[in-house]
Design an enzyme around this catalytic site. Structure first.
Site, PDB file in Angstrom:
ATOM      1  CB  ALA A  81      -0.876  -0.016   1.243  1.00  0.00           C
ATOM      2  N   GLY A 120       0.718  -5.058   1.215  1.00  0.00           N
ATOM      3  CA  GLY A 120      -0.408  -5.104   0.286  1.00  0.00           C
ATOM      4  C   GLY A 120      -0.003  -5.725  -1.044  1.00  0.00           C
ATOM      5  CD  GLU A 123      -2.784  -7.622   2.843  1.00  0.00           C
ATOM      6  OE1 GLU A 123      -3.770  -8.040   3.451  1.00  0.00           O
ATOM      7  OE2 GLU A 123      -2.401  -6.441   2.906  1.00  0.00           O
ATOM      8  CD  GLU A 143       1.158  -5.627   5.529  1.00  0.00           C
ATOM      9  OE1 GLU A 143       2.003  -6.504   5.865  1.00  0.00           O
ATOM     10  OE2 GLU A 143       0.491  -5.707   4.494  1.00  0.00           O
TER      11      GLU A 143
HETATM   12  C1  TC6 Z   1       0.602  -2.169   3.452  1.00  0.00           C
HETATM   13  O1  TC6 Z   1       0.855  -2.669   2.389  1.00  0.00           O
HETATM   14  C2  TC6 Z   1      -0.656  -2.303   4.156  1.00  0.00           C
HETATM   15  C3  TC6 Z   1      -1.695  -2.981   3.626  1.00  0.00           C
HETATM   16  C4  TC6 Z   1      -2.903  -3.117   4.399  1.00  0.00           C
HETATM   17  C5  TC6 Z   1      -4.138  -2.728   3.670  1.00  0.00           C
HETATM   18  C6  TC6 Z   1      -4.235  -1.340   3.190  1.00  0.00           C
HETATM   19  N1  TC6 Z   1       4.605   3.366   0.040  1.00  0.00           N
HETATM   20  O2  TC6 Z   1      13.322   1.846   0.773  1.00  0.00           O
HETATM   21  P1  TC6 Z   1      13.766   2.565  -0.443  1.00  0.00           P
HETATM   22  C7  TC6 Z   1       9.355   4.771  -1.204  1.00  0.00           C
HETATM   23  S1  TC6 Z   1       1.719  -1.201   4.241  1.00  0.00           S
HETATM   24  C8  TC6 Z   1       5.096   4.563  -0.275  1.00  0.00           C
HETATM   25  O3  TC6 Z   1      14.747   3.655  -0.293  1.00  0.00           O
HETATM   26  P2  TC6 Z   1      14.906   0.142  -1.517  1.00  0.00           P
HETATM   27  C9  TC6 Z   1      10.365   5.186  -0.152  1.00  0.00           C
HETATM   28  O4  TC6 Z   1       9.803   6.092   0.769  1.00  0.00           O
HETATM   29  C10 TC6 Z   1       3.163  -1.251   3.215  1.00  0.00           C
HETATM   30  N2  TC6 Z   1       6.378   4.798  -0.560  1.00  0.00           N
HETATM   31  O5  TC6 Z   1      14.259   1.579  -1.601  1.00  0.00           O
HETATM   32  C11 TC6 Z   1      11.451   5.805  -0.995  1.00  0.00           C
HETATM   33  O6  TC6 Z   1      11.027   7.098  -1.334  1.00  0.00           O
HETATM   34  P3  TC6 Z   1      12.091   8.272  -1.515  1.00  0.00           P
HETATM   35  C12 TC6 Z   1       3.871  -2.534   3.347  1.00  0.00           C
HETATM   36  C13 TC6 Z   1       7.199   3.752  -0.544  1.00  0.00           C
HETATM   37  O7  TC6 Z   1      15.121  -0.279  -2.914  1.00  0.00           O
HETATM   38  C14 TC6 Z   1      11.418   4.957  -2.266  1.00  0.00           C
HETATM   39  O8  TC6 Z   1      10.130   4.325  -2.305  1.00  0.00           O
HETATM   40  N3  TC6 Z   1       5.081  -2.489   2.634  1.00  0.00           N
HETATM   41  C15 TC6 Z   1       6.774   2.466  -0.225  1.00  0.00           C
HETATM   42  O9  TC6 Z   1      16.031   0.151  -0.551  1.00  0.00           O
HETATM   43  C16 TC6 Z   1      12.490   3.909  -2.324  1.00  0.00           C
HETATM   44  O10 TC6 Z   1      12.437   3.145  -1.122  1.00  0.00           O
HETATM   45  C17 TC6 Z   1       6.240  -2.210   3.213  1.00  0.00           C
HETATM   46  O11 TC6 Z   1       6.334  -2.008   4.400  1.00  0.00           O
HETATM   47  C18 TC6 Z   1       5.395   2.282   0.064  1.00  0.00           C
HETATM   48  N4  TC6 Z   1       4.889   1.081   0.363  1.00  0.00           N
HETATM   49  O12 TC6 Z   1      13.791  -0.798  -0.863  1.00  0.00           O
HETATM   50  C19 TC6 Z   1       7.442  -2.150   2.315  1.00  0.00           C
HETATM   51  N5  TC6 Z   1       7.825   1.616  -0.273  1.00  0.00           N
HETATM   52  O13 TC6 Z   1      12.955   7.851  -2.636  1.00  0.00           O
HETATM   53  C20 TC6 Z   1       8.113  -0.825   2.473  1.00  0.00           C
HETATM   54  C21 TC6 Z   1       8.884   2.364  -0.619  1.00  0.00           C
HETATM   55  O14 TC6 Z   1      11.253   9.463  -1.786  1.00  0.00           O
HETATM   56  N6  TC6 Z   1       9.177  -0.640   1.552  1.00  0.00           N
HETATM   57  N7  TC6 Z   1       8.510   3.650  -0.781  1.00  0.00           N
HETATM   58  O15 TC6 Z   1      12.820   8.337  -0.192  1.00  0.00           O
HETATM   59  C22 TC6 Z   1      10.374  -1.266   1.637  1.00  0.00           C
HETATM   60  O16 TC6 Z   1      10.597  -2.121   2.462  1.00  0.00           O
HETATM   61  C23 TC6 Z   1      11.447  -0.850   0.688  1.00  0.00           C
HETATM   62  O17 TC6 Z   1      11.127   0.435   0.238  1.00  0.00           O
HETATM   63  C24 TC6 Z   1      11.609  -1.752  -0.557  1.00  0.00           C
HETATM   64  C25 TC6 Z   1      12.603  -1.080  -1.535  1.00  0.00           C
HETATM   65  C26 TC6 Z   1      12.165  -3.104  -0.105  1.00  0.00           C
HETATM   66  C27 TC6 Z   1      10.284  -1.953  -1.281  1.00  0.00           C
END
Ligand code: TC6
Length: 709
Positions: A81, A120, A123, A143
């Site tokens: 998400a 998500g 999911e 999450e």
């Molecule tokens: C969910 O899914 C809930 C669902 C329930 C129902 C609704 N959203 O980490 P990096 C941005 S909750 C928005 O440096 P990497 C990040 O801020 C979500 N932005 O890259 C950064 O922006 P910047 C569950 C996001 O290659 C840029 O992307 N998912 C999101 O080292 C690059 O990110 C997670 O918790 C996002 N979901 O790692 C996963 N993800 O460039 C969260 C990333 O402006 N994400 N951004 O600073 C990660 O773990 C890592 O970002 C990665 C990529 C492994 C996807």
């Protein structure tokens, strides 16, 4: 695609993200390939949800299409998400509805997972009928790290796919699993060799070979986990993630998946999700998600980092060894230098012992360890540093010694080599003055143990050059550290702000050590401040006080402990007594000593409510944080939080001292800081007067102007 264009050009252009649609015709039939596309990680922003919703309707109506393959652009399946939407409010269609519609598809839907499928994103894959993955794919439901749960059906679909017990671990740990492990656990049906195109082709073939009506898994759960097993998991995660609400809520949902019909389980999931999402922990954890990424960015820095292949480390002690391990594990060639042969041998043997333990614990294989060790080259000759791209000095804290060593580094290191000091508080500029190239000198302040602690404070001196800063930031990234650029002040950020915590003062007011520690630990600190002193060693404190000759009446209890040689864990007794395993328990002789000091100074023992203890401990930290900002020692308030969370294990779910201060309310903070007799920061007063909110434009601009001044 026509339909989507109409949506996109019909007035909702501001929506982020899209879905690409391709109809691929093969001899066995036609498959719709849908590609989520939202740079950089294909987060499920509104545009992606709208795209999926629309195209699944289109596919259902298109009799030519026999099956669907869903994948992601940019080498990623989907990062979940869009977390930035959480703070502003999510507009429809909701992710849960989109996934339910996909799952209800009469035509087989195959997820082709390349790169990560997280939260998500996974999911969505669970809503598909099958999951094929490339070898470099990863899957997970992280999450929990954002204080929420997989609220788009993940808590109900995963237990029905892999069983309840495994689901608890996947969701409560929140760590992504790499392809082989993910397949073993059941998160992927198959792992496909080859590149993205090979994965798509295999997924197309697979989809067409499946029965035309999709398999359903939405009945009751497998009931593989008895109540007792889930109760044990509750306890396990209460210990592993103390104080956090999300793991317990996840287990509640999984219990529902085991016992109830899918639709009833979904109701439980929705209730638990709403409770978490509106809570303070989720807010703080989502704030930290952005804070730890933001801190790596340096406004106005356009210099490019220099090449980084090799690192020299000066000093093979505890810090030097830890830094060497960290560098070698992340692919750098390491020259570990100590002019004292014995120190060098001892340092290498500690490193080898650490890795032997990793092999024993199976956290690393013997082959991995050998590769890492082959990158570390011990030596006692300065010439060996001549080809290094960066050298980190990690000898003990003595300015004269450091200056001497930097002059030597200046003589042997190649031009452009970054000369870094791991000092935890000495003036970087003075160190730089020992060289002819102060623009190449910077602080790289690691936290002990350096191979474990995630924080790296890079300290800019007044003469540090842009390329040096850029290279040191890239160095942190390469070492997978959370890296923060900070200013050149005593203690830098984490040690400086945490160093003023009010433990000695509360103790001197008559509150027992165990009550102070209990309050801090209930707040979420891993260790209360007095247990921490016992760990660090009260002899360090005592020697500093003797040296400085400055006596503070708030610290008389500390002085008495020092004089009684109660140095802490190293002498088996401090504020507490310690057994062989270094487990602590109350010590009547320590308490008698404290009581004696109190009565000598006319202090009566007293109980203090935990909330008041916390304020006394940490409002001075907040005030010092504001002082750092007003002096231009940090780029953002959230950087201070990052330093405390990653350098001092401040509970992430509280968001750090600055976030906490804004939650308490700055007027209250200011009032209490004044009542405590502290000199309030000018910036704190200004923020109260101007009613600034955290991260408001004016507040951020004020901080940045101090940083750039
Ligand atoms: C969910 O899914 C809930 C669902 C329930 C129902 C609704 N959203 O980490 P990096 C941005 S909750 C928005 O440096 P990497 C990040 O801020 C979500 N932005 O890259 C950064 O922006 P910047 C569950 C996001 O290659 C840029 O992307 N998912 C999101 O080292 C690059 O990110 C997670 O918790 C996002 N979901 O790692 C996963 N993800 O460039 C969260 C990333 O402006 N994400 N951004 O600073 C990660 O773990 C890592 O970002 C990665 C990529 C492994 C996807």
């Amino acid at each position: 695609s026509k339909h989507l264009s109409r949506v996109l050009f019909g007035g909702i252009q501001a929506m982020k993200g899209q879905v690409q649609y391709e109809k691929r015709k093969t001899k066995d039939g036609c498959v719709a390939i849908l590609t989520m596309d939202n740079k950089p990680v294909n987060a499920l922003s509104q545009g992606v949800r709208v795209g999926l919703d629309q195209y699944f309707k289109e596919v259902a109506a298109d009799s030519e299409v026999k099956a669907v393959v869903l994948t992601g652009a940019h080498g990623v399946f989907c990062g979940g998400a869009d977390i930035s939407e959480f703070a502003t409010g999510v507009e429809g269609p909701m992710l849960g509805e989109v996934i339910a519609a996909m799952e209800a598809s009469e035509k087989p839907v195959v997820a082709a997972i390349d790169g990560v499928a997280l939260g998500g994103g996974y999911e969505v894959a669970l809503g598909c009928h099958y999951r094929l993955a490339s070898q470099r794919a990863q899957a997970g439901l992280p999450e929990v790290n954002l204080g929420i749960l997989p609220g788009a059906g993940g808590t109900q679909r995963l237990p029905r796919l892999v069983g309840a017990a495994k689901s608890v671990d996947v969701m409560c740990r929140g760590a992504p699993l790499k392809a082989p492990k993910a397949a073993e656990v059941g998160l992927f049906d198959r792992v496909i060799e080859g590149d993205h195109a090979a994965l798509i082709q295999a997924s197309v073939d697979f989809a067409l070979s499946m029965p035309p009506v999709a398999e359903r898994r939405l009945g009751r759960g497998t009931a593989d986990a008895a109540d007792a097993a889930l109760a044990a998991k509750r306890q396990e995660y209460a210990k592993l993630r103390p104080g956090e609400a999300a793991p317990q809520a996840i287990i509640t949902c999984i219990e529902a998946a085991v016992k109830q019909e899918f639709k009833d389980g979904m109701r439980v999931e929705f209730q638990e999700f709403c409770k978490l999402m509106t809570g303070a922990q989720a807010q703080a954890l989502q704030y930290m998600f952005f804070a730890e990424r933001q801190c790596q960015k340096v406004p106005g820095l356009d210099a490019k980092p220099r090449a980084l292949q090799s690192c020299g480390i000066l000093g093979a002690g505890l810090m030097g060894g830890g830094i060497a391990m960290c560098c070698a594990e992340n692919g750098l060639k390491v020259v570990l230098l100590d002019v004292d042969q014995k120190n060098l041998e001892r340092g290498m043997s500690v490193i080898k012992k650490n890795y032997a333990r990793s092999v024993e614990r199976k956290s690393k294989s013997q082959a991995q360890v050998e590769t890492i060790l082959s990158k570390i080259h011990p030596c006692s000759n300065y010439e060996a540093l001549s080809e290094c791209d960066i050298v980190v000095e990690a000898v003990f804290e003595n300015m004269d010694l450091k200056k001497k060593l930097f002059a030597q580094l200046d003589a042997v290191c190649k031009p452009g080599c970054v000369l870094a000091s791991n000092t935890s508080g000495l003036d970087i500029d003075q160190i730089a003055s020992a060289t002819q190239r102060p623009e190449d000198v910077i602080g790289c302040h690691f936290f002990s143990p350096a191979n474990v602690m995630k924080l790296l404070e890079n300290v800019r001196g007044p003469r540090t050059g842009g390329e040096t800063i850029a290279t040191a930031m890239a160095f942190g990234k390469k070492l997978k550290k959370v890296t923060c650029l900070v200013g050149n002040c005593g203690g830098f950020i984490a040690n400086r702000v945490m160093g003023v915590s009010g433990a000695a003062k509360v103790l001197q007011e008559g509150v027992w050590p165990q009550d102070i520690d209990a309050a801090a630990e209930a707040y979420g600190m891993r260790m209360g401040p007095l247990r921490m002193w016992d760990l660090v060693g009260l002899d360090l404190f005592g020697r500093e006080r003797e040296k400085s000759g400055v006596l503070n009446p708030e610290q008389v209890v500390f002085d008495a402990m020092y004089k009684a040689q109660r140095f802490g864990q190293k002498s088996g007794k401090g504020f507490y007594q310690y057994d062989q395993q270094r487990r602590h328990q109350r010590d009547p002789s320590a308490e008698a000593l404290i009581q004696q000091v109190w009565s000598n100074t006319g202090v009566q023992p007293k109980t203090m409510p935990q909330e008041e203890i916390i304020e006394n401990l940490y409002l001075p930290v907040v005030n010092e944080g504001f002082k750092c900002l007003e002096e231009g020692m940090a780029i953002r308030a959230s950087d201070i939080d990052v330093c405390c969370v990653f350098g001092y294990n401040w509970p992430r779910y509280r968001g750090g001292p600055m976030k906490w201060a804004f939650t308490v309310g700055l007027p209250t903070v200011l009032q209490k800081v004044e009542q405590m007799g502290l000199t309030p920061s000018e910036l704190l007063k200004e923020a109260v007067a101007k009613k600034w909110k955290m991260n408001s434009k004016d507040f951020n601009a004020r901080i940045l102007s101090a940083w750039t001044a």
